[in-house]
Every structure is written in structure tokens, then in C-alpha cells.
Design a protein around this motif. Sequence first.
Motif, PDB file in Angstrom:
ATOM      1  N   UNK A  94       1.372  11.207   7.438  1.00 37.34           N
ATOM      2  CA  UNK A  94       2.193  12.164   7.969  1.00 37.34           C
ATOM      3  C   UNK A  94       3.371  12.012   8.940  1.00 37.34           C
ATOM      4  N   UNK A  95       2.868  10.897   9.987  1.00 33.78           N
ATOM      5  CA  UNK A  95       4.125  10.537  10.804  1.00 33.78           C
ATOM      6  C   UNK A  95       5.208   9.947  10.093  1.00 33.78           C
ATOM      7  N   UNK A  96       5.028   9.016   9.091  1.00 33.41           N
ATOM      8  CA  UNK A  96       5.793   8.570   8.092  1.00 33.41           C
ATOM      9  C   UNK A  96       6.408   9.508   7.177  1.00 33.41           C
TER      10      UNK A  96
ATOM     11  N   UNK B 130      -1.637  14.992   2.285  1.00 32.79           N
ATOM     12  CA  UNK B 130      -2.757  13.888   2.214  1.00 32.79           C
ATOM     13  C   UNK B 130      -3.924  14.368   1.433  1.00 32.79           C
ATOM     14  N   UNK B 131      -4.436  14.053   0.217  1.00 33.41           N
ATOM     15  CA  UNK B 131      -5.350  14.782  -0.376  1.00 33.41           C
ATOM     16  C   UNK B 131      -6.344  13.327  -0.907  1.00 33.41           C
ATOM     17  N   UNK B 132      -7.472  13.579  -0.429  1.00 36.95           N
ATOM     18  CA  UNK B 132      -8.563  12.566  -0.712  1.00 36.95           C
ATOM     19  C   UNK B 132      -9.327  12.582  -2.144  1.00 36.95           C
ATOM     20  N   UNK B 133      -9.437  11.337  -2.759  1.00 36.38           N
ATOM     21  CA  UNK B 133     -10.080  11.485  -4.120  1.00 36.38           C
ATOM     22  C   UNK B 133     -11.530  11.720  -3.984  1.00 36.38           C
TER      23      UNK B 133
ATOM     24  N   UNK C  39       0.215  11.598  -0.705  1.00 34.69           N
ATOM     25  CA  UNK C  39      -0.765  10.475  -0.486  1.00 34.69           C
ATOM     26  C   UNK C  39      -2.153  10.939  -1.289  1.00 34.69           C
ATOM     27  N   UNK C  40      -2.540  10.332  -2.447  1.00 36.51           N
ATOM     28  CA  UNK C  40      -3.730  10.770  -2.979  1.00 36.51           C
ATOM     29  C   UNK C  40      -4.786   9.653  -3.236  1.00 36.51           C
ATOM     30  N   UNK C  41      -5.788   9.334  -2.247  1.00 38.02           N
ATOM     31  CA  UNK C  41      -6.292   8.176  -2.009  1.00 38.02           C
ATOM     32  C   UNK C  41      -7.722   8.587  -1.882  1.00 38.02           C
ATOM     33  N   UNK C  42      -8.475   7.416  -2.052  1.00 37.74           N
ATOM     34  CA  UNK C  42      -9.980   7.255  -1.752  1.00 37.74           C
ATOM     35  C   UNK C  42     -10.247   7.140  -0.324  1.00 37.74           C
ATOM     36  N   UNK C  43      -9.344   6.528   0.431  1.00 38.89           N
ATOM     37  CA  UNK C  43      -9.595   6.337   1.761  1.00 38.89           C
ATOM     38  C   UNK C  43      -9.496   7.635   2.441  1.00 38.89           C
ATOM     39  N   UNK C  44     -10.362   7.901   3.441  1.00 41.93           N
ATOM     40  CA  UNK C  44     -10.164   9.160   4.115  1.00 41.93           C
ATOM     41  C   UNK C  44     -10.142   8.938   5.841  1.00 41.93           C
ATOM     42  N   UNK C  45      -9.830   7.602   6.188  1.00 42.91           N
ATOM     43  CA  UNK C  45     -10.183   7.572   7.668  1.00 42.91           C
ATOM     44  C   UNK C  45      -8.922   8.310   8.059  1.00 42.91           C
TER      45      UNK C  45
ATOM     46  N   UNK D  64       0.759  -1.344   0.146  1.00 47.17           N
ATOM     47  CA  UNK D  64      -0.151  -0.009  -0.015  1.00 47.17           C
ATOM     48  C   UNK D  64       0.716   1.364  -0.197  1.00 47.17           C
ATOM     49  N   UNK D  65       0.175   2.485  -0.115  1.00 50.07           N
ATOM     50  CA  UNK D  65       0.976   3.632  -0.271  1.00 50.07           C
ATOM     51  C   UNK D  65       1.719   4.012   0.886  1.00 50.07           C
ATOM     52  N   UNK D  66       1.285   3.586   2.320  1.00 51.97           N
ATOM     53  CA  UNK D  66       2.267   3.877   3.359  1.00 51.97           C
ATOM     54  C   UNK D  66       3.453   3.366   3.568  1.00 51.97           C
ATOM     55  N   UNK D  67       3.247   1.884   2.891  1.00 54.65           N
ATOM     56  CA  UNK D  67       4.503   0.907   3.256  1.00 54.65           C
ATOM     57  C   UNK D  67       5.441   1.452   1.910  1.00 54.65           C
TER      58      UNK D  67
END
Length: 608
Positions: free
Chosen positions: A93-95, A100-103, A79-85, A60-63
Motif C-alpha cells: 500500500x505504501x508503494x 491487496x487481496x489474498x488468494x 496485489x493478488x497473492x497467497x502471502x498474507x504477512x 516479486x510483485x512489490x518490485x
Amino acid sequence: MYRILYVDDESGMLEIGKLFLERSGQFSVDTITSAPAALTLLKIKTYDAIVSDYQMPEMNGIEFLKLVRLSGNSIPFILFTGRGREEVVIQALNEGADFYLQKGGEPVSQFTELSHKIRQAVIQKETEIALSNSERRLADIINFLPDATFAIDTDGIVIAWNRSIEEMTGIPAADILGKGEYEYAIPFYGNRRPILIDLVFEPDEKIAGYYSSIFREGNSLSAETNLIHPKGNRIDALVKASPLYNRGGNVTGAIESIRDITGRKRVEEALRESEEKYRLVVENIHDAIYIFRSDQILFANSRASDLTGYPHKELMEIRLWDLVHPDDRDRLIESYRKSFSGEEVPSEYTARLLTRDGISRSCEFFVDTIMYQGAPAILGIARDITERKKADETVREANRKLALLTTITRHDINNQVLALNGFIALLHEKVPDPALENYFTWITQAIARISSTIQFTKAYSTVGGTDPQWQDIRALVETAATQVPLRTVIVINDLPPGREVHADPLAVRVFYNLIENSVRYGGKITTIRFSLEECDGSCIIVCEDDGEGIPAEDKERIFEWGFGKNTGLGLALSREILGITGITIHESGSPGKGAMFEITVPPGSFRT
């Protein structure tokens, strides 16, 4: 144009994203559908930013982000993703994600926002790199400054400690960086106390309690002081401190440099002592020393006043050329003009000075062009030779009278010798007694020796009477050989043409004497040879024959006055003639095998 790597497992999303981002002309976008493939691509290509989806198979994107950061790559990552949790956002942000931008939503607005975030992240990274480079360059500059330098922040904490100050104090930067409470004063003063870096904004009255001589230039503060403790040595130091400012103009600390001027102080002291010594020499020398430019005297020693009769103050105000005799004035002014226009002029000459009382004094001058007070000037030495010239004139007059007397005497003796020869010839005819023949022979030989001696005194009287000249040695030998009755003897002249020696004009007499002696005393001699050798910078003229040679005990005596079978004067005269210009002669042949005379011409007295 920014180069962007866009990673997403949906090909359609990659295609639409590439179209929207590249249409502005600001971005060049490479797309790839998996994070592992992207990691491989990053090893061979360079990008300005990464845009990555979060939810992707395999990784995944964070890995993906973690591995990018673990590789040491600080490239901007969005990080450009549909997941917004919320927990995904925080973890990203910690990594080390930059944004971070939500689709979702309207495509134009969404990709416009993405373009803005990319530009913002890239510009921010460029700014950070530029700032880091600037700070590193500043640190490098401080570190490699030749002067011992350190800096503190507004809390008095040491933030810089360069290599020169490490060498001066013996304290490495690692042991003092981050320390405060005047820790930096201890290596110099042995205790914690305010030093110049702490006093930049203090009034002079307070600074005077620590330093005796202060110089201000804007916000900078300088002082000369004596430091006792660096490595246990006492040094003289020039210390300079200035505040440090940030881009906003706010004070962020201060910097201080310390220059060891112990050597300079010693040189200054030595210079003062040297100047005092030179002053003593200049003021006590018997010659007048002066410096002038145009017609103005800029410096004159006390002897110049003694020579001219003018008090020093009056001498410094007088026009220089007014001190020169009118008959010599134009010549000296023209020489000065040529000297300042770069032409070659003699550095030594004689002229007459006029004293304050109008008396003419003959002087010998030695001059040279120097720089004085930032401009060309003439340094001169004037030596009073008035009495010497009078003495020289007296000697010349005495020599003239002596030469006249000698000429008259020689003329009278020659006349008497001529008469004596005539009477002996008549007597020999009238008294043809074989018993008296030996007496007639001795008388005739005695008369011949008297005549030769008279001729020698005539030649010797001219030695040194004319200035030495450059003379072709091959031509000298050829001339001398034509003047000597050679009988069957052959003269071989192997001297190179065009080689000249600086010698008295009577030098031809030297070669005449060598040839004449070889013919007269060489016995069964057949050949006389002249050649040239060079040794240790000197030129050696060799005259050798194949006659009987000279006995070892006579090799030096033959140059003594009166030694020999004839007049005993020829070789003695030859040594005198050559010695005028430092040329020497000695005999080095082998008895029984022939004579060899070596004439050694020193450097500077021969040329091609």
C-alpha cells in the motif's frame, strides 16, 4: 469493457483467473508469467488495471509495482497473492497499490471479490482523472479569462491568480499564491484591507464603508471603483465578486474579477461631449431636422418649430402628414411606403409644408433610413427655399424677357445684314472700278464676320440651357465630319464604338470646331485623326492633324474670346461647352508638325 493485465508465475492460476474474469463480459484479460515481461508489454499496450502475484521468480510483485510507479504510470494495481504477512500488505500500500487481496478459499467467491476490487479501483481512477481534468480545465479557464481574476479559500488564502491580474498588478502568481491576510489588497489599495471578495456575504451597510455604488445580482456583488496602485497607475474598474461552492453546495471560497474600464469611461465622457456638440449643432442649424416613423414625429429640433409655427410640444403630437400640402401629401406618403418596403426612392425632393397659420412654404428635403430607438425610422432635413424659389422665378422671368429681346434683336440684325449684302452686291455691279475692289472685299468680309458673330450668340445662348446627356463620342465625330467641307482632307476616326461622355448637348459643336479649324488653318494638311487614351482614371480624347501646328506662344491664347483669324470664338465656345461637366481641353502639338488637342474627361463623366 476494461482491459486487464494479469501477472502470475503459475500458468494454471492465470488460466482459471482469465476464465472467471472474462465470463462477466466486463473484462478483457491478457496474461503473462513474469514481471519483466509485463514491463515490456506495458510499453506497447495500454491497460485499465494490473493484477499481480507477489511471490514470483526474477522480480516479486512489490518490485514490479515500484518500477511501474517509477515510470510515471498511475494505473490501478491490485496485489493478488497467497502471502498474507502484514508487512507485505503495508509495503504494497505504501508503494502505491490500490488493493491487496489474498488468494485462497472458494474460487467463485474469490474471483467475484477480485472482480469487485478491479471495478472499484478502475472507477476510482477514472473519477480521479475526471476530477483532475475538471480542476485543470477550471484553472485554465480562470487563467485565460480576459479580466483580471483571482480566488481565495474560506481562510482568505489566494488559490488562483490569473495572467491578466499578473499583467495588471505586475505581481506573478508564484509570489502570491498561498498568501493570506489581505495580501491581495495591497496591489490595488496600498494596504491590507477587506475588498469586494471579502464582502460577498456582508450587509450593504458595511459594504458602503468601502464602496460607494453596489449592485447585487443573486449572491454576486458588483461595484465601480477607482483603483490607484496597480503598477502605479490610477484606473477606473468594474469589480465583481461571487462565492465558490463545492458539489455539496458548501462555500469553499470566493472569486473576484476586475475589469479595467478606464477606456470605456473615457469613451463615455467623449460620447457625452460629442452628444453635447451635436445637440448644439442640431439646435442651432438653420434647417429643420426631424425623425419620424409611420406618421409620428419622434424628434424635432427648434428650427422645425420655427419653420412650421407649432410649439415643440404641439409639434410632437401632430400627425406628420398634416404638415404636408394636400397636393404633395400622397406623393410623399407613397415614397415613405416604398422606402420602408426596400424599394429605391430619391433621397432628395421638394414639397410644400403648411404652417400653423395655413401658409404654404416650399422646402427642400433630404431623407435617409436610420435605426432609432431600436427600430427603422426616417431622418429628415427640411430647408426652407420659399424665398429662393421666388428669386429663381424672378431670374427665370428676366432671362425669358432677355432671351426674347435677344431673339428679336438678332432677327432684326440678320435682316439688316441681308439687306446690306444685297445693296453691296448691287453697288459692286454698278461701280466696277478696280480701284475700289479692295474696299468691296473688306466690306464683304466685315459683313460675314457680323453674320458669324450673330450665329455665335445664338449658339452661346443655348450653352447650359439643357441638362447634360450621355453621348457616343465616335458618333459625335462622324456627325461633325459630315458638316465640315473637308475638300481633300481625310478624317480618321479611331475612337472605340460604344464609349460615351457626359456632356452638354452642344458637344458636337466642339468636334465641328476642331475639324473646321484644322481644315481652315492647317495649311498643307492631309489628315485629321481622333483617338482615345486613358491616364490616371481619366479618359483623353485626342484630335491631331499633320498641318502647320500652333505657335508655342498661342497655345493658350487660342481659347481666348476674339483671338484668331476668323471670329476668334469657336475654341472659346468649345472650352465653355466642355467645362459644364468638368471636361478640359488644351493644345499640345508641335509647331510645324501639326496641331494636337487633348480633351480630358474626368472619372464619372465617361462610360462604356
